[in-house]
Design an enzyme around this catalytic site. Structure first.
Site, short mmCIF file in Angstrom:
data_model
loop_
_atom_site.label_atom_id
_atom_site.label_comp_id
_atom_site.label_asym_id
_atom_site.label_seq_id
_atom_site.Cartn_x
_atom_site.Cartn_y
_atom_site.Cartn_z
N HIS A 207 -40.86 23.78 5.99
CA HIS A 207 -41.69 23.42 5.73
C HIS A 207 -42.84 24.21 5.10
O HIS A 207 -42.22 24.72 4.16
CB HIS A 207 -42.93 24.97 6.88
CG HIS A 207 -42.28 23.58 8.62
ND1 HIS A 207 -42.73 22.28 9.14
CD2 HIS A 207 -41.30 24.60 8.83
CE1 HIS A 207 -41.69 22.67 9.91
NE2 HIS A 207 -41.26 23.59 10.54
N LYS A 658 -55.18 32.82 1.31
CA LYS A 658 -56.04 31.68 2.13
C LYS A 658 -56.94 32.66 2.74
O LYS A 658 -57.98 32.51 2.93
CB LYS A 658 -55.38 31.18 3.18
CG LYS A 658 -56.37 30.20 4.48
CD LYS A 658 -55.55 29.65 5.57
CE LYS A 658 -56.21 29.17 6.55
NZ LYS A 658 -56.18 30.55 8.00
#
EC number: 4.1.1.31
Length: 1011
Positions: A207, A658
């Site tokens: 991923h 983030k």
């Protein structure tokens, strides 16, 4: 089409007249011409004309030429869906072909560079910019205190360093490194000590999964092979070249026509084992064969400069994998999946060994008539005869005078038996004692037994004055890959263990309150008490929920893996979202219950690895490590590792970015490394930092060489572990030369960063300045992302996040726990969405404000200081360079179009204000980055990259407008369906979604990353 691709503009990527540059230009021209012919033949000249018209939306620099109004936008809005889909497919195909050509060029360039290293060695800098770690020659600086720091350096020094540093970053090869170490008078004993402990581990993840289908990847490889054949033809006789070139061009056109008729989108969501097979492809096709070349290149380069030094062991570069072991947020990674993954890996490596031994049987035809053998080889043949009599009966006569062939026939049979036994174990329900057992000596229990037989053959050859490179390569491969290919890491989120213990303790009734309600101190005391007793906590039969049972069964499966495959296969358990020391102790308690942790001695065959991801957790990491090292059993626990007294700590780039923005995230990770290293040294332990870097800049991605050199001094020490994300595997490991270059670059950087350092790492006042910048950047970033109530709605409406979640490219959900909040959204789709809209916000937002506020205090002095940082401090230079590269890919005009067209009418005014805020920060950041670097335009310091970005940007522009148009149609369709209104569209939702997803694929190919 040619106006979009501009095939006549031959200086767009590189100005060099090298063979590689000429090859690039010729290949670009060829594939563009072929693509135009294919599109015209398959879809008509109308499609080619449409693409040319769409190309007029972008300038030669790769940005929107003018405000997207007027006739061209009307063309896009008026396109039939089938026309829009064909245009999106054409751009997508173009980008993927260009990616192949660029990789081909990079491979060609690397070959040229390797051939010219002798000349390049004389081009190293005459003035060192760094010194021997701990021993000598750090780069002198003029600042001794905070006052001196803020006074700034001279312009002369700035200029000299500006000229010097790019030269150092141009190189990343062993042939450049070792002469440089000699020039800097690095003591050979220091080099030897480092080589002896060199330990590089690259961990492949699934991923973000590669967005391109495996079927398309196969076609890309065939196109790449055709380009390789064209290279070979260019070196052939002229009278042969024309005819063969025409044949290859026809094959290329045929391949691209087949590609055009193939569906680009995944037809189903991949299962975990699909991702395993995708990842294993790179080992089988490229990496397995490249590893011996890497070792040989290091050995040769070392001995040319330091003939008395010994190269590192073959295992200095190893591999790991999360594919099939990473459970964090992926409910489909079950214990049986991890078991099957281990079997898949072993089967692949055994098949490769079988092929190699078969080649050796053909090669080593030495006869007793013409050579001697040592007694130990003859003794082993007698033992082989007793253990495998069928092979003796089959080959004794044929090979009676060829002892090496006879020996290898026995080796081959044992490998085949081992492979067959492994296949029988592939079904998880079949345990080792239930599988067909063979007698000892008829198969290999582990790779060391196979290696011992190869070393016996090698020793016999050497004693008789012979050598065999193919045998040497096989030995190297066995030492690196063993029988397991790559180590499997297990990863799970910390709350899963706490919730499981909550259920277990409630069922047993042994705590006065729920486990999750205990304080950290109470949890730690209870966990330590349980770890010290042999009494089992968990019953053999599991009466708990499926989630809790799966946690328990995972640890039991790890025990079985270690029994069958050895502890080297699976000995690390990574705890994502680690907050406290109890997160580690919970894992050790489950390990104890599975027989992996010995309560009497504290020894463990499974190490708990904390993964610190948020900024707050990074700040708290030193306290957690201090508590761990202070535990009474810690010395026994760490002493039982494969590398004694070594603790691994993983640092996450994605969630910290983030959480707090690019600058703050990078600085907190930098500080955490320094602090954790000091703590480990104070307790007498070793530390290995595991860098959880993504593919994109917003998740820690970027050039590995610069990133490794930018780490704090004394934190690498020849030892590093780095993730290689699924989306970057193709760009790094699809071709042998690219893979070799990538591995050599990483190894060179690790050696260089361990032996050489910049003294700037030790200047505390400079850290204070970075702390100021990081704090200001974080405040600016969080004000936009977390303190604007309409921002989450802005993100959901103006980016394709809703549609990205419907791409069938990953077995893992896009959110943790399925909650639709910003906090639950994974960093990968977060970055992916901003990349699609050309904001690329996570990789730069907040940097401009931080620099501006700092410069406003003392403009001249602080500007001089920031330039000094940029020229002298690898960390700061890396940060600014990544920001500069990202800014060059941003396009605010196309981003504004997303905001205007995709916002709901009631939100448009508020969203436009947010856009203006982002645009203002972009302009500010760009201005200050150019001021610090001294560039007139972004990426002026790297013309080749600048041209490559411009080329890609130009074609992404029309694709972005197509995406907005298709997203708008799709969402209007969804809205009408939800409201029960009469549908005005002639197309169904599936067709509209397909069109939108095709544009997502195309932009991802153009930007060369997903998340």
């Amino acid at each position: 089409m040619t106006s979009v691709l501009d095939v006549t503009n031959r200086d767009r990527l590189i100005e060099s007249e090298s063979l590689a540059a000429r090859t690039l230009q010729e290949r670009l021209r060829l594939v563009e011409e072929v693509l135009v012919d294919v599109l015209a033949a398959e879809s008509g000249q109308e499609l080619v004309d449409l693409l040319r018209r769409l190309g007029a939306l972008s300038s030669p620099e790769g940005h929107v030429l003018h405000a997207p109004e007027g006739e061209l936008l009307k063309v896009i809005e008026s396109l039939e869906l089938n026309e829009a889909i064909r245009a999106a497919r054409a751009f997508n195909l173009y980008f993927q072909i260009i990616n192949i050509v660029e990789q081909h060029y990079e491979q060609q360039y690397n070959r040229e560079r390797a051939a010219q290293e002798g000349l390049r060695r004389r081009s190293v800098m005459s003035e060192p910019i760094s010194g021997v770690s701990g021993e000598g020659f750090p780069l002198p600086h003029t600042a001794a205190n905070a006052t001196d720091v803020r006074s700034g350096p001279s312009e002369r020094l700035e200029h000299s360093l500006y000229e010097a540093i790019p030269a150092t970053q141009q190189y990343g090869s062993f042939a450049w490194l070792f002469p440089r170490l000699q020039m800097l008078n690095v003591p050979p004993r220091h080099i030897q000590k480092l080589l002896d402990q060199l330990d590089i581990k690259l961990v492949f993840t699934a991923h973000p999964t590669e967005i391109v289908r495996q079927t398309i990847r196969d076609k890309q490889r065939r196109v790449a092979r055709l380009l390789e054949q064209l290279d070979v033809l260019e070196g052939a006789s002229p009278h042969l070249t024309d005819w063969n070139a025409q044949t290859l061009r026809a094959q290329l056109m045929e391949e691209i026509r087949l590609w055009w008729r193939t569906d680009e989108l995944h037809q189903f969501k991949p299962e975990v084992l699909d991702e395993v097979e995708y990842t294993l492809h790179y080992f089988k096709e490229v990496i397995f064969a490249v590893i011996p070349k890497l070792y040989r290149r290091l050995e040769q380069s070392l001995h040319e400069t330091f003939p008395a030094l010994q190269p590192p062991r073959h295992r200095f570069c190893r591999f790991g994998s999360w594919v099939g072991g990473d459970r964090d947020g992926n409910p489909y990674v079950k214990p049986e999946v991890t078991w099957q993954t281990a079997c898949y890996q072993r089967n692949l490596v055994l098949e490769e060994y079988i092929k190699s031994v078969e080649r050796l049987i053909n090669l080593l035809s030495l006869s007793l008539h013409w050579c001697d053998v040592l007694p130990d080889l003859l003794d082993s043949l007698e033992q082989d005869q007793r253990q495998l009599p069928s092979i003796y009966e089959q080959y004794a006569v044929r090979y009676r005078q060829e002892p090496y062939r006879l020996k290898l026939a026995y080796v081959l049979k044992r490998l085949q038996n081992t492979r067959d036994r492994n296949r029988a174990l592939q079904t998880y329900c079949i345990r080792r004692n239930e599988a067909e057992e063979l007698n000892n000596g008829q198969f290999y229990r582990h790779g060391e037994e196979f290696l011992a037989e190869l070393l016996l053959i090698q020793r016999n050859l050497k004693e008789t004055g012979l050598a065999c490179r193919e045998l040497d390569d096989l030995i190297c491969q066995v030492e690196v890959f063993g029988f397991n290919l790559a180590a499997l890491d297990i990863r799970q989120e910390s709350t899963c263990h706490a919730e499981a213990l909550n259920e277990i303790t409630a069922y047993l009734g042994i705590l006065p309150c729920p486990y999750t309600e205990l304080s950290e101190a109470e949890r730690t005391r209870w966990l330590l008490s349980e770890l010290s007793t042999r009494r089992p906590l968990i019953p053999g039969e599991l009466p708990f929920s499926d989630r809790t049972n799966e946690i328990i069964e995972t640890f039991r499966m790890v025990r079985q893996l270690q029994q069958e495959f050895g502890t080297d296969l699976c000995n690390t358990y990574i705890i994502s979202m680690s907050h406290e020391v109890s997160d580690l102790l919970e894992v050790l308690l489950f390990a104890k219950e599975a027989g992996l942790f010995d309560p009497a001695t504290g020894a463990s065959t499974l190490q708990a690895i904390p993964l610190f991801e948020t900024v707050e957790d990074l700040k708290h990491a030193p306290a957690v490590l201090t508590q761990l090292f202070s535990l009474p059993f810690c010395r026994s626990y760490l002493g039982s590792n494969s590398t004694p007294f070594l603790q691994e700590v993983m640092l996450g780039y994605s969630d910290s970015n983030k959480d707090s923005g690019f600058l703050s995230s990078n600085w907190e990770i930098y500080k955490a490394q320094q602090q954790l290293q000091k703590i480990a040294e104070s307790f007498g332990f070793q530390l290995r930092i595991f860098h959880g870097r993504g593919g994109s800049v917003g998740r820690g991605g970027g050039p590995a060489y610069a990133a490794i050199l930018a780490q704090p001094a004394q934190t690498i020490k020849g030892r590093i572990k780095i993730t290689e994300q699924g989306e970057v595997l193709a760009s790094k490991y699809s071709l042998p030369e690219l893979a070799l270059f990538n591995l050599e670059t990483v190894a060179t950087a690790v050696i260089q960063a361990s032996l050489l350092r910049s003294s700037i790492d030790e200047i505390e006042p400079w850290h204070e300045i970075m702390e100021e910048l990081a704090t200001r950047s974080r405040q600016c970033y969080r004000h936009l992302i977390y303190e604007q109530p309409e921002f989450i709605e802005f993100f959901n409406e103006v980016t394709p996040i809703q549609e990205i979640s419907q791409l069938q490219i990953s077995s893992r959900p896009t959110r943790r726990g399925g909650k639709k909040t910003l906090e639950s959204l994974r960093a990968i789709p977060w970055v992916f969405s901003w990349t699609q809209t050309r904001f690329l916000l996570p990789a730069w937002y907040g940097v401009g404000t931080a620099l501006k506020e700092f410069l406003e205090e003392k403009p001249a002095e602080h500007l001089s200081l920031l330039r000094y940082f940029y020229y002298k401090w690898p960390f700061f230079r890396m940060v600014i360079s990544k920001v500069e590269m990202t800014l060059a890919k941003v396009d605010l005009e196309i981003a504004r179009y997303y905001v205007q067209e995709l916002s709901q009418p009631q939100n448009r005014e508020a969203f436009c204000r947010l856009y203006d805020q982002i645009a203002q920060e972009y302009r500010l950041t760009t201005e200050l980055v150019l001021t610090i670097t001294g560039h007139e335009r972004l990426l002026d310091g790297d013309p080749a990259l600048q041209r490559s970005v411009q080329l890609r940007n130009r074609t992404i522009v029309p694709l972005g407008f197509l995406q907005v148009s298709l997203l708008k149609r799709l969402r209007q369709h969804n809205s009408q369906t939800t409201s029960g209104a009469i549908l005005r569209s002639r197309y169904g939702r599936g067709e509209l979604l397909r069109g939108a997803l095709l544009t997502i694929n195309g932009i991802a190919a153009g930007m060369r990353n997903t998340g």
